[in-house]
Design a protein around this motif. Structure first.
Motif, PDB file in Angstrom:
ATOM      1  N   ALA A   1       0.731  -1.078  -0.189  1.00 11.28           N
ATOM      2  CA  ALA A   1       0.490  -0.138  -0.124  1.00 11.28           C
ATOM      3  C   ALA A   1       0.868   1.292  -0.342  1.00 11.28           C
ATOM      4  CB  ALA A   1      -0.642   0.145   1.206  1.00 11.28           C
ATOM      5  N   THR A   2       2.064   1.533   0.737  1.00 13.09           N
ATOM      6  CA  THR A   2       2.885   2.879   0.803  1.00 13.09           C
ATOM      7  C   THR A   2       3.666   2.482  -0.595  1.00 13.09           C
ATOM      8  OG1 THR A   2       3.034   1.738   2.849  1.00 13.09           O
ATOM      9  CG2 THR A   2       4.692   3.342   1.851  1.00 13.09           C
ATOM     10  N   VAL A   3       4.231   1.478  -1.008  1.00 13.33           N
ATOM     11  CA  VAL A   3       4.394   1.819  -2.925  1.00 13.33           C
ATOM     12  C   VAL A   3       3.485   2.280  -3.430  1.00 13.33           C
ATOM     13  CG1 VAL A   3       5.407   0.635  -3.996  1.00 13.33           C
ATOM     14  CG2 VAL A   3       6.235   0.337  -1.791  1.00 13.33           C
ATOM     15  N   ASP A   4       2.469   1.461  -3.183  1.00 11.35           N
ATOM     16  CA  ASP A   4       1.145   2.199  -4.461  1.00 11.35           C
ATOM     17  C   ASP A   4       1.280   3.856  -4.111  1.00 11.35           C
ATOM     18  OD1 ASP A   4      -0.154   1.250  -6.522  1.00 11.35           O
ATOM     19  OD2 ASP A   4      -1.867   1.903  -4.594  1.00 11.35           O
ATOM     20  N   PHE A   5       1.149   4.008  -3.311  1.00  8.98           N
ATOM     21  CA  PHE A   5       0.543   5.399  -2.446  1.00  8.98           C
ATOM     22  C   PHE A   5       1.688   6.328  -3.107  1.00  8.98           C
ATOM     23  CE2 PHE A   5       1.145   9.131   0.373  1.00  8.98           C
ATOM     24  CZ  PHE A   5       0.149   9.236  -0.171  1.00  8.98           C
ATOM     25  N   ILE A   6       3.400   6.208  -3.013  1.00  9.10           N
ATOM     26  CA  ILE A   6       4.713   6.713  -3.224  1.00  9.10           C
ATOM     27  C   ILE A   6       4.330   7.122  -5.201  1.00  9.10           C
ATOM     28  CG2 ILE A   6       6.512   7.067  -3.574  1.00  9.10           C
ATOM     29  CD1 ILE A   6       6.252   5.696  -0.263  1.00  9.10           C
ATOM     30  N   VAL A   7       3.626   5.898  -5.947  1.00  9.45           N
ATOM     31  CA  VAL A   7       4.412   5.927  -6.805  1.00  9.45           C
ATOM     32  C   VAL A   7       2.990   6.792  -7.825  1.00  9.45           C
ATOM     33  CG1 VAL A   7       4.063   4.617  -8.942  1.00  9.45           C
ATOM     34  CG2 VAL A   7       5.745   3.889  -7.115  1.00  9.45           C
TER      35      VAL A   7
END
Length: 219
Positions: A203-209
Motif C-alpha cells: 500500500a505504501t509503495v503504491d501510494f508513493i508511486v
C-alpha cells in the motif's frame, strides 16, 4: 519576535500532541488485536519504513528538480547532469530496498528488468545488486513462521529439517527436509517480515508511486 516564539511553542505542542495521539492509537491497536505480537511489530516497524520511503522519495524528487533547473531540453549539459542524477537516485533507491527488505527487494529486482521503461542507470544498478543479494531468515524466524502457519515447529512437521537454507529469494527461502514417510522434499518458507508487513508495504509503495506520478509526471 514574540509571535514567532508563540508559533514555535504551538508547533511543539501540536507535535507532542500528535505523537501522543499516534502512540495512544498504536497502543490501543496492540491491546485490542487478536495477535498483539504482530500488531506491535506493525506499529513499530511500518512507521520507520514509511519514514525511509518519504525521505528517499523527497531526496530523489528534489535532486531532479534542483539539478535540472534552467537547463534547456536537448542540450548536452542537461543530458550529462540528468545521467548523474539518474545514478545518484538509483543508488538511493537501492539503499532503500536493502534497508526495508521484503517486497522492496522484489521491487528492485523488477526495476532491473524494465529496460524498456526506466532509465538505463536504474536498470543496471538494480540488476547488478538485487539479483544476487537476498535476505536470509534465521532458524528462529523459520520457527516463528512454522508456529504461526502450522502450529508446530519444523522438527515436529518433518523427521529431518536442515536449518541452513539452500537458496534464498526476496520473498522466501528454501530448506531441505525429509517427511515422516521418508521422502526428501524442498520446503519453501516465507520470510517473517513478508507475512507481517507485506500488505502495508504494498500500500505504501503504491501510494508513493501514484503521488509522484501526479506531482512530477515528467519523472
Amino acid at each position: 519576535m514574540a509571535a514567532r516564539s508563540l508559533w514555535r511553542s504551538r508547533a511543539r505542542v501540536l507535535a507532542l500532541a500528535g505523537t501522543a495521539a499516534c502512540g495512544g492509537a498504536a497502543a490501543a491497536a496492540v491491546a485490542t488485536s487478536d495477535d498483539p505480537a504482530t500488531a506491535l511489530k506493525l506499529c513499530t516497524v511500518v512507521p520507520v519504513r514509511l519514514a525511509r520511503d518519504a525521505a528517499t522519495v523527497a531526496s530523489i524528487a528534489f535532486d531532479y528538480q534542483y539539478s535540472l533547473l534552467g537547463l534547456p531540453d536537448g542540450s548536452e549539459e542537461r543530458a550529462r547532469i540528468k545521467h548523474e542524477v539518474h545514478l545518484r537516485s538509483a543508488l538511493k533507491l537501492q539503499e532503500l530496498c536493502f534497508k526495508n527488505g521484503g517486497i522492496y527487494i522484489k521491487l528492485g529486482q523488477h526495476i532491473g528488468q524494465l529496460e524498456y521503461l526506466v532509465p538505463e542507470e536504474y536498470v543496471k544498478t538494480m540488476r547488478e545488486s538485487m539479483l544476487n543479494k537476498c535476505p536470509v531468515s534465521s532458524y528462529d524466524q523459520v520457527h516463528e513462521v512454522f508456529k504461526k502457519e502450522l502450529g508446530e515447529t519444523p522438527d515436529k512437521v518433518f523427521t529431518e529439517f536442515d536449518p541452513v537454507p539452500i537458496a534464498s529469494a526476496s520473498l522466501a527461502q528454501v530448506h531441505v527436509a525429509r517427511t515422516h514417510d521418508g521422502r526428501k522434499v524442498a520446503v519453501k518458507v516465507q520470510h517473517t517480515h513478508m507475512t507481517d508487513t507485506a500488505a502495508a508495504d504494498h500500500a505504501t509503495v503504491d501510494f508513493i508511486v501514484n503521488t509522484l506520478h501526479r506531482i512530477f509526471p515528467q519523472l
